[in-house]
Design an enzyme around this catalytic site. Structure first.
Site: not given
Ligand SMILES: *[C@@H]1O[C@H](CO)[C@@H](O)[C@H](O)[C@H]1NC(C)=O
Ligand SMILES: *[C@@H]1O[C@H](CO)[C@@H](O)[C@H](O)[C@H]1NC(C)=O
Ligand SMILES: *[C@@H]1O[C@H](CO)[C@@H](O)[C@H](O)[C@H]1NC(C)=O
Ligand SMILES: *[C@@H]1O[C@H](CO)[C@@H](O)[C@H](O)[C@H]1NC(C)=O
Ligand SMILES: *[C@@H]1O[C@H](CO)[C@@H](O)[C@H](O)[C@H]1NC(C)=O
Ligand SMILES: *[C@@H]1O[C@H](CO)[C@@H](O)[C@H](O)[C@H]1NC(C)=O
Ligand SMILES: *[C@@H]1O[C@H](CO)[C@@H](O)[C@H](O)[C@H]1NC(C)=O
Ligand SMILES: *[C@@H]1O[C@H](CO)[C@@H](O)[C@H](O)[C@H]1NC(C)=O
Ligand SMILES: *[C@@H]1O[C@H](CO)[C@@H](O)[C@H](O)[C@H]1NC(C)=O
Ligand SMILES: *[C@@H]1O[C@H](CO)[C@@H](O)[C@H](O)[C@H]1NC(C)=O
Ligand SMILES: *[C@@H]1O[C@H](CO)[C@@H](O)[C@H](O)[C@H]1NC(C)=O
Ligand SMILES: *[C@@H]1O[C@H](CO)[C@@H](O)[C@H](O)[C@H]1NC(C)=O
Length: 807
Positions: A285-287
């Site tokens: 995932s992106d952060w």
């Protein structure tokens, strides 16, 4: 000019697109068809295709893990790096260190700041793209990072306002695809894992994440609503190159696609990426882009970063213990978790990361934490401040110049000969005054800092620069090298120049050449407020040019600019120098004085005026910013396939500088354009023969079917590199969205001595000559003739030919 509001956007869109209900980009756009994303379950298992030995190692490794260890392997923890997967010492696994970002190992000290992806795109140079990957790869590995969070093909650059466009390459998917692939191959060559990001439709910063309004109501992130053909031919295209190149990981994006979040969209993750493209690695995932536990996992997300909700150490996690519980209560099939773990471990074994350099001991402090706080073990070493810069400044200087585009050059203004009185103007010329690491100071949101050159942008894609050679410093050095009595006079305060009227007070003797340095800030988290250069740069040029008949303009910008002064008679030269990294001053001086002959070409279109881009705008308005409808943020990609030059070509609009344009200090010709079949095309099928999917999809899509050749000659008096380009006019399939008049399908960078000729070759794959048929779900070669336009830009056609693949 500010961004248009949604209401105005609609009005613009109506006038531009609507022709009695249908649009120039295709059939009528029915927003209701984009409110759901089709479910695609179950998640395809990795089979190890292409990575067979490593897949076996990963499988036996995963077979030894406890359920808890499996949950930990898919969940980030607080540690020394941007993202951390804990070690499992009993099995000799040292964990994973994931580091930002696409142009430098951002957080680390003693590392290089390379030119941005945008600069690579403007160089149109495959070799330099790969070399940059190799050298960045060495720096990440030298610091103990297993994974680089890059390169970037999302944003692609649908809108010129996009705050992160400079991290990626070009709004043209073919150009991006080639350079994305070269970058990945270079980065991974010596054992680093690349992470292709942000997948997918991540085209704006505004409302990229959900927000909470005054009443505590969650307003969801913007939804990028993209039709199936555009998805394949534009946004997915470069990611397909990445999968074919063997990219280890992918980062799912913050935005929604057709209403469903990027990290739990089963159509884009299970369907497009893992099934159709045969991706064998893992999706992280992106952060903070994970919005659920097992539902995200079954939709295809494999790793949650940074692992906690809200990012803070020790905070709850959608993954971690929730994954364990979800397996125990039957919500998450154990096979899915095992597949997630195998996907994570396979690239680790394939790239031989089992004995890897230790993580630099400076990293915890640079990450803002301390090893004594860690609840897990990481591969932290004892050596601090490891200097990984090597001789990389050479490539940085070369690529910075190669990605500089000469847009205008009249009266032989450039290259400079040996001017004895050089005037330097503008807040982009001198040294940076706010430190060399651009933090998240809110003052930097819109236009950044006033005094100092702009070598890189802001956000997670920035660099902790160890030094910067400013243009002014490099100019002084250059001028002193040929005449230590020559003058370099400078004023760096834009407002002072604009306000001062005449510059007699500033320059008692008028300069022979007035070099004006302008900049445009761009950063993650914010879209650009304007397409003009920042800091009244336009007024600065007008002020200088009103008094100096030899005004040379240089821009350092994180994307395209409109240039209202382009036709000013006293503006004799314009250079778009993009973000060229720590050697920014040397790179531009090399071009200005002709030590390097410019060979950059525009990876986007410079329109005549800002309004001309209204076809593909950021979604934003004051009404949206105060909405109480959780689902209000909708971005309909109504221009469909008509991005950038494809749009301007389609409406026959003249532009200031077209896509692919770039001047040189020499001249080139192109002739003898031919097209030859490379296989027995007598019984070519319209669709690819059915074959087992490998990484990159059906391998038949990558088969070279035709080769175009052209002879390029340097007809001038100095050596230089030409960038011959091939555009195809593909047939318009029946009942489909509008096919662009031409699409880029080949380019080369050809270095030629004066008088020298060389043949350039452009191979065309099956994918290159096909369209995506939404009914049959196949890449399909259209019936009819394909026209070939070969030249030195999208509008500088030197020769044409055609061929008909299906007879
Ligand atoms: C719009 O008008 C054109 C030309 O009059 C016509 O060919 C087309 O069918 C119309 N489209 C729709 C959707 O009514
Ligand atoms: C989005 O919706 C459009 C229109 O229904 C469809 O063509 C496309 O495949 C959908 N894509 C995703 C990822 O849901
Ligand atoms: C994945 O593999 C497991 C066995 O490990 C099997 O039960 C499952 O059906 C497979 N899933 C798919 C989508 O093939
Ligand atoms: C370690 O675990 C403790 C207890 O759960 C927690 O309070 C702390 O925040 C954790 N530290 C980190 C760095 O995750
Ligand atoms: C599991 O996820 C929920 C949110 O869905 C969260 O409230 C909870 O704290 C999580 N559990 C752990 C152990 O992190
Ligand atoms: C199983 O556990 C997960 C994580 O705690 C939870 O989100 C889910 O609702 C549970 N499912 C059932 C059927 O209890
Ligand atoms: C670091 O130094 C300590 C103390 O000398 C030693 O115990 C440890 O093994 C060293 N770690 C590494 C990674 O070299
Ligand atoms: C720049 O010049 C303007 C106009 O003279 C002045 O008001 C301003 O203070 C100057 N800025 C700096 C930082 O000196
Ligand atoms: C220069 O730009 C700033 C903001 O970018 C603006 O506030 C100021 O008024 C401008 N000054 C002039 C002289 O145009
Ligand atoms: C060009 O520069 C000269 C000074 O060298 C000036 O006299 C002239 O007005 C300028 N032209 C324009 C259009 O500003
Ligand atoms: C979004 O719209 C608001 C209201 O019009 C405006 O204040 C803001 O600057 C816009 N954002 C960007 C990035 O332009
Ligand atoms: C563009 O020009 C072509 C050729 O002159 C013409 O057929 C076409 O209708 C024009 N398109 C638009 C949108 O004006």
């Amino acid at each position: 000019m500010k961004l248009r509001t949604a209401a105005v956007l609609l009005a613009t869109a109506t006038s531009v697109f609507a022709q009695n209900g249908s649009t120039i980009s295709g059939p009528p756009w029915v927003h209701e068809e984009y409110t759901t994303s089709p479910p695609v379950y179950p998640s395809p298992n990795a089979t190890g295709s292409g990575w067979d030995a490593a897949f076996q190692q990963a499988s036996s490794f995963v077979a030894q893990l406890t359920l808890r260890e499996k949950s930990e392997l898919v969940t980030g923890e607080t540690g020394p790096c941007t993202g951390n997967i804990a070690a499992i010492p009993r099995l000799g696994f040292e964990g994973l260190c994931l580091m930002d970002g696409p142009l430098a190992i951002r957080q680390a000290d003693y590392a290089s700041a390379f030119p941005a992806g945008l600069t690579v795109a403007a160089s149109w140079d495959r070799d330099l793209a790969r070399q940059r990957g190799l050298e960045m790869g060495a720096e990440f590995k030298g610091k103990g990072a297993h994974v680089i969070l890059g390169p970037v093909a999302g944003p692609l650059g649908r809108s010129g306002y996009g705050g992160r466009n400079w991290e990626g390459f070009s709004p043209d998917p073919y150009l991006t695809g080639v350079l994305f692939e070269e970058s990945i191959v270079g980065l991974q060559e010596n054992g680093l894992q690349a992470c292709a990001k942000h997948y997918i439709g991540n085209e704006q910063e505004t409302q990229r994440n959900p927000s909470t309004n005054e009443d505590g109501l969650t307003i969801e992130a913007v939804s990028s609503n993209i039709d199936d053909r555009t998805m394949h031919e534009v946004y997915l295209w470069p990611f397909q190159n990445a999968v074919k190149a063997g990219v280890a990981s992918m980062m799912c994006s913050y935005n929604r696609i057709n209403g469903s979040y990027g990290c739990q969209n089963s159509k884009t993750l299970n369907g497009l990426l893992k099934d159709e493209l045969g991706f064998q690695g893992y999706v992280m995932s992106d952060w903070g882009a994970t919005h659920s536990g097992w539902p995200a996992a079954v939709a295809g997300e494999d790793m949650d970063m940074p692992g906690t909700i809200g990012w803070s150490p020790g905070a709850p996690s959608y993954f971690g213990g929730n994954i364990t519980r979800s397996v125990n209560n039957g919500s998450l099939p154990l096979e899915r978790l095992d597949d997630m773990c195998r996907r994570i471990m396979t690239p680790y074994f394939h790239l031989q990361q089992t004995s890897y350099p230790f993580i630099d001991a400076s990293e915890p402090a640079l990450a803002g934490n301390s090893p004594s706080d860690y609840n897990y073990t990481f591969n932290l070493g004892n050596q601090s401040d490891i200097d990984v810069r090597d001789d990389h400044a050479q490539l940085i200087r070369e690529l910075g110049a190669a990605g500089t585009v000469l847009l205008k050059n009249v009266n032989n203004a450039l290259p400079l000969k040996t001017p004895k009185n050089v005037g330097v103007f503008g807040n982009d010329a001198g040294d940076i005054t706010i430190g060399l690491y651009f933090g998240s100071d809110p003052d930097l949101q819109n236009i950044g800092y006033d005094f100092g050159v702009l070598p890189v942008g802001g956000g997670s894609g920035t660099a902790r620069m160890t030094y910067v050679v400013s243009p002014l410093e490099a100019i002084k050095t250059k001028v002193a090298s040929y005449d230590n009595k020559a003058l370099v006079q400078y004023v760096l305060n834009n407002t002072l120049v604009i306000d001062s009227g005449g510059f007699e007070i500033l320059f008692p003797r008028p300069p022979e050449v007035c070099l004006v340095f302008l900049k445009t800030w761009a950063t993650e988290g914010y879209d650009r407020p304007s397409l003009l250069v920042d800091w009244n740069g336009t007024a600065l040029v007008e002020s200088v040019a009103s008094q100096c008949s030899n005004t040379v303009v240089v821009t350092h910008s994180g994307g395209l600019n409109v240039l209202p002064f382009a036709d000013h008679p006293n503006v004799t030269a314009i250079l778009a120098a993009h973000y060229s990294g720590e050697q920014v001053g040397n790179s531009i001086v090399d071009v200005l004085w002709g030590d390097i002959n410019p060979s950059g070409h525009l990876p986007y279109t410079v329109a005549k005026q800002e309004n001309d881009y209204s076809f593909a705008d950021i979604t934003n308005s004051s009404a949206l910013l105060t909405t109480t409808d959780p689902n209000a943020w909708q971005s309909d990609f109504q221009e469909r396939l008509l991005l950038d030059y494809r749009y301007f070509d389609y409406i026959n609009q003249s532009v200031q500088y077209e896509f692919g344009f770039g001047l040189s200090y020499t001249t080139f010709t192109m002739d003898s354009i031919t097209v030859q079949p490379l296989t027995d095309t007598g019984n070519l099928s319209a669709t690819p023969p059915a074959q087992a999917i490998v990484p990159g999809g059906n391998p038949a899509l990558w088969e070279n079917l035709y080769c175009i050749t052209a002879t390029i000659t340097n007809t001038g008096s100095v050596a230089g590199a030409a960038v011959p380009q091939v555009y195809l006019g593909l047939p318009q399939p029946p009942n489909q969205d509008t096919t662009p008049k031409q699409v880029l399908r080949g380019f080369e960078k050809v270095m030629l001595q004066p008088g020298e000729s060389q043949e350039a070759k452009f191979d065309l794959t099956r994918r290159d000559i096909s369209y995506w048929d939404v009914v049959t779900q196949q890449w399909t070669i259209g019936a009819g003739s394909i026209s070939v336009m070969a030249g030195f830009s999208s509008r500088d056609v030197q020769g044409t030919t055609s061929f008909s693949p299906l007879g």
